[in-house]
Write an enzyme that holds these catalytic residues in place. Structure first.
Site, mmCIF file in Angstrom:
data_model
loop_
_atom_site.group_PDB
_atom_site.id
_atom_site.type_symbol
_atom_site.label_atom_id
_atom_site.label_comp_id
_atom_site.label_asym_id
_atom_site.label_seq_id
_atom_site.Cartn_x
_atom_site.Cartn_y
_atom_site.Cartn_z
ATOM 1 N N ASP A 28 23.866 20.896 66.009
ATOM 2 C CA ASP A 28 23.245 21.234 67.324
ATOM 3 C C ASP A 28 21.776 21.237 67.425
ATOM 4 O OD1 ASP A 28 23.172 22.112 69.935
ATOM 5 O OD2 ASP A 28 22.778 24.194 69.460
ATOM 6 N N LEU A 48 26.510 35.561 58.183
ATOM 7 C CA LEU A 48 27.594 36.445 59.031
ATOM 8 C C LEU A 48 26.757 37.590 59.620
ATOM 9 C CD1 LEU A 48 30.741 36.261 59.207
ATOM 10 C CD2 LEU A 48 30.700 38.294 57.808
ATOM 11 N N GLY A 49 26.011 37.122 60.729
ATOM 12 C CA GLY A 49 25.053 38.143 61.431
ATOM 13 C C GLY A 49 25.988 38.263 62.830
ATOM 14 N N ARG A 50 25.534 38.464 64.050
ATOM 15 C CA ARG A 50 26.109 38.864 65.222
ATOM 16 C C ARG A 50 26.747 37.558 65.746
ATOM 17 N NH1 ARG A 50 20.718 41.320 66.341
ATOM 18 N NH2 ARG A 50 19.859 39.184 65.779
ATOM 19 N N ARG A 57 22.444 37.628 52.340
ATOM 20 C CA ARG A 57 21.816 38.021 50.928
ATOM 21 C C ARG A 57 22.343 39.610 50.919
ATOM 22 N NH1 ARG A 57 16.053 37.732 53.831
ATOM 23 N NH2 ARG A 57 17.404 38.382 55.486
ATOM 24 N N HIS A 88 20.512 20.748 70.998
ATOM 25 C CA HIS A 88 20.290 22.276 70.622
ATOM 26 C C HIS A 88 20.815 23.012 72.217
ATOM 27 C CE1 HIS A 88 17.490 25.238 69.077
ATOM 28 N NE2 HIS A 88 18.392 25.921 69.850
ATOM 29 N N GLU A 125 12.675 19.029 66.358
ATOM 30 C CA GLU A 125 13.197 18.776 67.587
ATOM 31 C C GLU A 125 11.948 18.547 68.714
ATOM 32 O OE1 GLU A 125 15.803 22.285 68.665
ATOM 33 O OE2 GLU A 125 16.907 21.948 66.892
ATOM 34 N N ARG A 162 19.354 26.779 62.523
ATOM 35 C CA ARG A 162 17.950 25.875 62.636
ATOM 36 C C ARG A 162 18.121 24.906 61.808
ATOM 37 N NH1 ARG A 162 17.542 28.264 66.546
ATOM 38 N NH2 ARG A 162 15.720 29.821 67.374
HETATM 39 P P1 NAP Z 1 21.720 37.870 63.024
HETATM 40 O O1 NAP Z 1 22.651 38.961 63.458
HETATM 41 O O2 NAP Z 1 20.216 38.504 62.465
HETATM 42 O O3 NAP Z 1 22.362 37.020 61.835
HETATM 43 C C1 NAP Z 1 21.713 36.429 60.753
HETATM 44 C C2 NAP Z 1 22.380 36.355 59.579
HETATM 45 O O4 NAP Z 1 22.049 35.740 58.515
HETATM 46 C C3 NAP Z 1 22.747 37.897 58.933
HETATM 47 O O5 NAP Z 1 23.752 38.201 58.611
HETATM 48 C C4 NAP Z 1 21.769 37.787 57.670
HETATM 49 O O6 NAP Z 1 22.332 38.517 56.561
HETATM 50 C C5 NAP Z 1 21.761 36.230 57.360
HETATM 51 N N1 NAP Z 1 20.535 35.873 56.436
HETATM 52 C C6 NAP Z 1 19.355 35.841 56.892
HETATM 53 N N2 NAP Z 1 18.387 35.267 56.072
HETATM 54 C C7 NAP Z 1 19.307 34.821 55.133
HETATM 55 C C8 NAP Z 1 19.011 34.190 54.052
HETATM 56 N N3 NAP Z 1 17.727 33.819 53.487
HETATM 57 N N4 NAP Z 1 20.000 33.872 52.931
HETATM 58 C C9 NAP Z 1 21.363 33.975 53.388
HETATM 59 N N5 NAP Z 1 21.750 34.632 54.900
HETATM 60 C C10 NAP Z 1 20.793 34.885 55.405
HETATM 61 O O7 NAP Z 1 21.266 36.915 63.848
HETATM 62 P P2 NAP Z 1 22.112 35.990 64.835
HETATM 63 O O8 NAP Z 1 21.905 36.764 66.341
HETATM 64 O O9 NAP Z 1 23.394 35.961 64.487
HETATM 65 O O10 NAP Z 1 21.331 34.640 64.910
HETATM 66 C C11 NAP Z 1 21.344 33.775 63.905
HETATM 67 C C12 NAP Z 1 20.583 32.649 64.144
HETATM 68 O O11 NAP Z 1 21.311 31.696 65.071
HETATM 69 C C13 NAP Z 1 19.385 32.867 64.973
HETATM 70 O O12 NAP Z 1 18.050 33.334 64.373
HETATM 71 C C14 NAP Z 1 18.965 31.294 65.569
HETATM 72 O O13 NAP Z 1 18.090 31.028 64.544
HETATM 73 C C15 NAP Z 1 20.418 30.769 65.488
HETATM 74 N N6 NAP Z 1 20.607 30.378 66.896
HETATM 75 C C16 NAP Z 1 20.775 29.024 67.427
HETATM 76 C C17 NAP Z 1 21.212 29.163 68.863
HETATM 77 C C18 NAP Z 1 21.334 27.562 69.228
HETATM 78 O O14 NAP Z 1 21.047 27.395 70.466
HETATM 79 N N7 NAP Z 1 21.763 26.411 68.277
HETATM 80 C C19 NAP Z 1 21.396 29.927 69.667
HETATM 81 C C20 NAP Z 1 21.335 31.019 69.157
HETATM 82 C C21 NAP Z 1 20.880 31.606 67.845
HETATM 83 P P3 NAP Z 1 21.382 39.166 55.594
HETATM 84 O O15 NAP Z 1 19.802 39.772 56.134
HETATM 85 O O16 NAP Z 1 21.967 40.139 54.735
HETATM 86 O O17 NAP Z 1 20.917 37.908 54.404
HETATM 87 C C1 8YV Z 2 17.230 28.482 72.524
HETATM 88 C C2 8YV Z 2 18.469 29.541 70.295
HETATM 89 O O1 8YV Z 2 16.354 30.048 72.202
HETATM 90 O O2 8YV Z 2 18.376 31.926 70.866
HETATM 91 C C3 8YV Z 2 18.036 30.847 70.035
HETATM 92 O O3 8YV Z 2 17.712 31.360 68.805
HETATM 93 O O4 8YV Z 2 17.894 28.864 69.633
HETATM 94 C C4 8YV Z 2 18.521 28.901 71.696
HETATM 95 O O5 8YV Z 2 19.409 29.927 72.398
HETATM 96 C C5 8YV Z 2 17.233 28.099 73.521
HETATM 97 O O6 8YV Z 2 17.517 26.601 73.529
HETATM 98 C C6 8YV Z 2 16.055 28.307 74.453
HETATM 99 O O7 8YV Z 2 15.099 27.559 73.891
#
Ligand code: NAP
Ligand code: 8YV
Length: 318
Positions: free
Chosen positions: A254, A151-153, A174, A277, A259, A230
């Site tokens: 996704d 539960l982050g951004r 955590r 993705h 990948e 991921r």
């Molecule tokens: P964020 O704001 O840093 O949020 C991540 C959350 O995960 C935090 O609330 C963190 O809380 C929790 N977390 C981290 N490590 C953990 C662990 N070991 N166990 C349990 N919870 C944990 O990041 P965000 O901007 O929301 O982005 C999150 C992720 O989404 C990215 O890192 C990326 O991998 C993925 N993403 C995917 C796509 C896509 O295209 N599919 C696009 C954008 C992002 P705590 O630190 O309190 O544990």
């Molecule tokens: C990819 C993502 O970066 O922001 C992330 O963490 O997984 C995606 O937005 C995007 O597919 C570019 O490779």
């Protein structure tokens, strides 16, 4: 162009390249370090990365004057940040600008998976409606409990959007946050109590395989797993095994472990909804991510301060 040399690892849009070319002498590295002339390794100070191979320790060590790595994406598990920090190299990423589209994708996947939209789409195209009648019933999300892993951004944006669906929301991080949702210290306990588990945590060693067999079994035969975080977070062979025999109800994915390769067994499962993705993949969001990745490089070059550093590097600019 006679500016400082910028090493490009992975693709960038025309819009990004046009801005970068005004400041930097752009060099592409199409196929690993060996595809980049060795005599230039010692003069690279700026790097841009957009690929899953990313920037490993070997590459950082080969570039003795590297000062900044600008990652296109918010997740930066593709960059060896520990080695970068030890060398005083700033690592930046692209947070927030993609929250809305990634959260929308999580909700779309959740609805498409629970309502069988892809198998229904296949059903009508195969001409089965007139001959076999109504397609099988699906399941509503209304009244269900959705557990958010991370539960982050983005996770918070998902929770906010879920508020109109009549669901109960829980989360596992955590650290507990000051939010009106139930916090679970143990992921497996949350999985036991929820109907839909949405993974949106970062990749890397601390989350590798945490959605394991116990968590999958706790979610159970009526459970739905959604992953927009991921692929490495989920034990993929265990997921496939559970989907095959119905120990897990359905999955909407996704992201994948290796990948762009996706196991053929997963491709053949009707209870899996798969996307390549694309969660952040709208023109608008990708432009915003590109603008931020370029801003980080140009601002660092002109002022010595980047815009959006990863948390591990923030102390470097204070
Ligand atoms: P964020 O704001 O840093 O949020 C991540 C959350 O995960 C935090 O609330 C963190 O809380 C929790 N977390 C981290 N490590 C953990 C662990 N070991 N166990 C349990 N919870 C944990 O990041 P965000 O901007 O929301 O982005 C999150 C992720 O989404 C990215 O890192 C990326 O991998 C993925 N993403 C995917 C796509 C896509 O295209 N599919 C696009 C954008 C992002 P705590 O630190 O309190 O544990
Ligand atoms: C990819 C993502 O970066 O922001 C992330 O963490 O997984 C995606 O937005 C995007 O597919 C570019 O490779």
């Amino acid at each position: 162009m006679s500016g400082p040399l910028l090493l490009m690892i992975g693709p960038a849009s025309e819009r990004m390249l046009d801005r970068l070319a005004e400041v930097f002498d752009i060099r592409h590295m199409p196929g690993g370090l060996e595809s980049f002339p060795a005599e230039e390794w010692s003069i690279v100070e700026y790097a841009y990365v957009n690929c899953h191979g990313g920037v490993p320790e070997k590459l950082i060590r080969a570039l003795p004057r590297l000062r900044i790595i600008s990652n296109y994406g918010v997740g930066y598990d593709n960059v060896d940040v520990e080695t970068a920090v030890k060398r005083g190299i700033v690592v930046t990423h692209t947070p927030d600008v993609l929250n809305d589209d990634v959260a929308n994708t999580a909700i779309l996947l959740m609805l498409a998976t629970s309502r069988n939209f892809l198998s229904d789409n296949a059903y009508i195209r195969a001409g089965r409606w007139p001959t076999e009648g109504e397609a099988p019933l699906s399941s509503a999300v209304r009244g269900k409990t959705v557990g958010i892993l991370g539960l982050g951004r983005i996770g918070s944006a998902i929770a906010q959007k879920l508020s109109v669906f009549g669901v109960e929301i829980a989360y596992h991080n955590r650290r507990q946050r000051d939010v009106p949702y139930r916090h679970y210290r143990e992921l497996v306990e949350m999985a036991r109590d929820c109907d839909i588990l949405v993974c949106v945590a970062p990749g890397g060693e601390t989350t590798r395989g945490i959605v394991n067999r116990s968590v999958i079994d706790a979610l159970g035969p009526n459970g739905i797993l959604i992953n927009v975080g991921r692929g490495s977070i989920v034990d993929e062979p265990e997921l496939i095994a559970a989907l095959k025999v119905g120990r897990l109800g359905k999955a909407g994915l996704d992201v994948f472990a290796n990948e762009p390769e996706v196991p053929s067994e997963l491709l053949s499962l009707e209870n899996a909804t798969l996307l390549p993705h694309v969660a952040s993949g709208t023109k608008e969001t990708r432009d915003a991510m590109g603008d931020l990745a370029v801003d980080n490089l140009i601002r660092f070059h002109t002022t010595g301060k980047a815009v959006t550093l990863v948390p591990e590097c923030r102390a470097m600019q204070n």
